[in-house]
Scaffold this active site. Structure first.
Site, PDB file in Angstrom:
ATOM      1  N   PHE A   6       0.846  -1.198   0.000  1.00 13.89           N
ATOM      2  CA  PHE A   6       0.000   0.000   0.000  1.00 13.89           C
ATOM      3  C   PHE A   6       0.889   1.259   0.000  1.00 13.89           C
ATOM      4  CE2 PHE A   6      -2.550   3.275   2.203  1.00 13.89           C
ATOM      5  CZ  PHE A   6      -3.518   3.417   1.229  1.00 13.89           C
TER       6      PHE A   6
ATOM      7  N   ALA B 200      -4.904  -4.644   7.557  1.00  9.70           N
ATOM      8  CA  ALA B 200      -6.051  -3.712   7.577  1.00  9.70           C
ATOM      9  C   ALA B 200      -7.382  -4.407   7.292  1.00  9.70           C
ATOM     10  CB  ALA B 200      -5.809  -2.588   6.578  1.00  9.70           C
TER      11      ALA B 200
ATOM     12  N   HIS C 271      -1.480  13.683  -5.831  1.00  8.93           N
ATOM     13  CA  HIS C 271      -2.909  13.454  -6.031  1.00  8.93           C
ATOM     14  C   HIS C 271      -3.801  14.203  -5.041  1.00  8.93           C
ATOM     15  CE1 HIS C 271      -1.431  10.339  -3.340  1.00  8.93           C
ATOM     16  NE2 HIS C 271      -2.660  10.188  -2.877  1.00  8.93           N
TER      17      HIS C 271
HETATM   18  N1  F0G Z   1      -2.362  -0.627   4.683  1.00 12.27           N
HETATM   19  C1  F0G Z   1      -3.397  -0.738   3.832  1.00 12.27           C
HETATM   20  C2  F0G Z   1      -3.582  -1.998   3.052  1.00 12.27           C
HETATM   21  C3  F0G Z   1      -4.283   0.347   3.661  1.00 12.27           C
HETATM   22  O1  F0G Z   1      -5.293   0.225   2.804  1.00 12.27           O
HETATM   23  C4  F0G Z   1      -4.081   1.530   4.416  1.00 12.27           C
HETATM   24  C5  F0G Z   1      -4.970   2.671   4.261  1.00 12.27           C
HETATM   25  C6  F0G Z   1      -2.987   1.583   5.298  1.00 12.27           C
HETATM   26  C7  F0G Z   1      -2.149   0.482   5.411  1.00 12.27           C
HETATM   27  C8  F0G Z   1      -2.699   2.809   6.114  1.00 12.27           C
HETATM   28  O2  F0G Z   1      -3.590   2.927   7.173  1.00 12.27           O
HETATM   29  O3  F0G Z   1      -4.841   5.043   6.696  1.00 12.27           O
HETATM   30  O4  F0G Z   1      -4.876   3.973   8.960  1.00 12.27           O
HETATM   31  O5  F0G Z   1      -2.837   5.086   8.140  1.00 12.27           O
HETATM   32  N2  F0G Z   1      -5.805   2.781   3.321  1.00 12.27           N
HETATM   33  C9  F0G Z   1      -6.798   3.855   3.146  1.00 12.27           C
HETATM   34  C10 F0G Z   1      -7.518   3.658   1.836  1.00 12.27           C
HETATM   35  C11 F0G Z   1      -6.269   5.235   3.347  1.00 12.27           C
HETATM   36  O6  F0G Z   1      -8.295   4.573   1.460  1.00 12.27           O
HETATM   37  O7  F0G Z   1      -7.353   2.625   1.197  1.00 12.27           O
HETATM   38  P1  F0G Z   1      -4.047   4.337   7.753  1.00 12.27           P
END
Ligand code: F0G
Length: 458
Positions: free
Chosen positions: A124, A217, A450
């Protein structure tokens, strides 16, 4: 007839949504320089920007908010969360953090150094960011099928064992501090990783002496896919599948804003005391004392309850069923999507949708703007704008996939909302030839452009 799935809850509180006119939306999106992050929330009718921190909490979670213990040290709420993490992940050490990227910051400060290599499945953005910030390199070892949107594969989040072993053979062990398994894999479309793959990756990592850290997550959604797509787990309980998944790793970073069913929070879970002791130092420095680390007591209490609810089969069936419902509706209208639909979002293939618009005019962003104008629905571009410029050449990078992500918040929208979203996209699809051009960038930040980029219509 077989009874259909239904939501295992009813609605106690509602929040009004403001409808708007097309004229209003055309004015607002222009004022926002065609960047959907710059819209105010009242200008959005249905918000699919993210499933992160946007869940609806249950009555029992709100009760936990009241019961939260705000003691600086030794809070009851910390121990309540500790018990739940024990029950689900079976990892004896845990550190609370304010969200997922904070967990990455703390753990990677302990584990990753300049020049290191960190393989994984399509890391991510924040994970990759925290790796690259430490002058280390993330290597994507996801299976090739993940990049063919119309090809069915039940586990498109899987790691290709040959690619992973190649990394292990190409670099000395000291340079590879960990391998990351992202469950589910957000970047490749909320796609799951099979238990078989987790086991095989674990065996390979053991052979080379490499630690496995889960980016957890959406771990519960991953477990649901294992139960429904991997025959040996058909009769297993979600909570047992979860425990088995984590048994193959050494630790996890967690953004609780997704499967934790809360609006903020995260944690690190670990098996190894030595690693925990080292990470504790950074947690105290960056987040807070060991028994709250960036979270209020009430938020830890609500998270403990949310994790138990988020790992109930009936909840997951309706949650993932709703995502599939949107995917099925879109397919019915011939809108090209990433298949099969993932756990938290439907990804529309903008390259196929707007194949008459050149990639230099940002097909996915063009689609995001059209969808907003059509019905006030806000999705997010996962394409060339997000991919940013090459740090060395400063040329635009054009990724393999140009996607519009429609992330579905948990327990928030009804299937009538879903039908509305699908009709909006169908309308745009039917008049796509009338949309002849896309957008150009008129202003952008040097990194993570972005969020603040400004665009103009060509
Ligand atoms: N890992 C994954 C797979 C994620 O999707 C996200 C965040 C994070 C780590 C980071 O976590 O936002 O609590 O600091 N994803 C969000 C999204 C922002 O919109 O997919 P975080």
């Amino acid at each position: 007839m077989e009874l259909p799935y239904t939501e295992p809850y009813k609605i106690k509180v509602v929040e009004s949504l403001r409808k708007s006119t097309r004229e209003e939306r055309e004015k607002w999106i222009k004022e926002a320089n065609f960047n959907l992050f710059k819209l105010k929330s009242h200008q959005v009718f249905i918000d699919l920007l993210t499933d992160s921190g946007t869940s609806a909490m249950s009555d029992l979670q709100w009760a936990e908010i009241m019961k939260g213990d705000e003691s600086y040290a030794g809070s009851k709420s910390y121990y309540k969360l500790y018990e739940v993490i024990q029950e689900l992940l079976d990892m004896p050490y845990f550190l609370p953090t304010h969200q997922g990227r904070a967990a990455e910051n703390v753990l990677f400060s302990t584990m990753i150094k300049d020049g290191d290599i960190v393989p994984g499945n399509s890391h991510f953005d924040t994970t990759k960011g925290h790796i690259e910030f430490r002058k280390a390199t993330a290597i994507d070892c996801t299976i090739d099928e993940a990049f063919e949107t119309s090809k069915y594969h039940p586990f498109k989040g899987n790691i290709d064992l040959n690619k992973l072993e190649k990394v292990f053979k190409s670099y000395p062990k000291e340079k590879i501090p960990l391998c990351i398994i992202t469950i589910t894999c957000n970047t490749s479309g909320g796609q799951p990783v099979s238990m078989k793959n987790i086991k095989e990756v674990s065996a390979l990592c053991k052979k080379y002496g490499i630690k496995i850290i889960f980016d957890a997550a959406r771990f519960a959604e991953n477990a649901y896919f294992i139960k429904t797509r991997e025959p040996e787990y058909k009769n297993s309980k979600i909570k047992d599948i979860v425990k088995e998944m984590f048994s193959y790793g050494d630790g996890a970073t967690m953004s609780s804003k997704k499967d934790g069913l809360v609006n903020i929070g995260g944690f690190i879970a670990l098996k190894d005391k030595e690693l925990y002791d080292k990470a504790s130092v950074y947690n105290i420095m960056f987040e807070g004392y060991l028994t709250y680390g960036g979270m209020a007591g009430r938020d830890m209490a609500a998270l403990a309850q949310g994790l138990m609810e988020g790992t109930e089969f009936d909840y997951l069936e309706s949650r993932i069923g709703q995502v599939k419902y949107l995917g099925d509706k879109l397919k019915e209208y011939n809108v090209p999507i990433q298949e099969p639909t993932g756990g938290h979002a439907v990804f529309v293939d903008a390259k196929k949708f707007f194949n008459h618009i050149p990639k230099e005019q940002f097909q996915a962003q063009t689609l995001a703007i059209e969808l907003y104008k059509e019905g006030g629905v806000r999705g997010v571009e996962i394409g060339a704008i997000l991919a940013d410029r090459d740090p060395a050449t400063r040329e635009n990078r054009y990724p393999q996939l140009e996607l519009l992500r429609l992330a579905i918040p948990r327990r928030v929208y009804t299937n009538n909302h879903i039908k509305y979203i699908a009709v909006c996209l169908a309308n745009i699809f039917n008049k796509r030839q009338e949309i002849k051009t896309g957008y150009k960038i008129i202003n952008e930040a040097p990194i993570m452009r972005h969020f603040t980029v400004e665009l103009d219509k060509i």
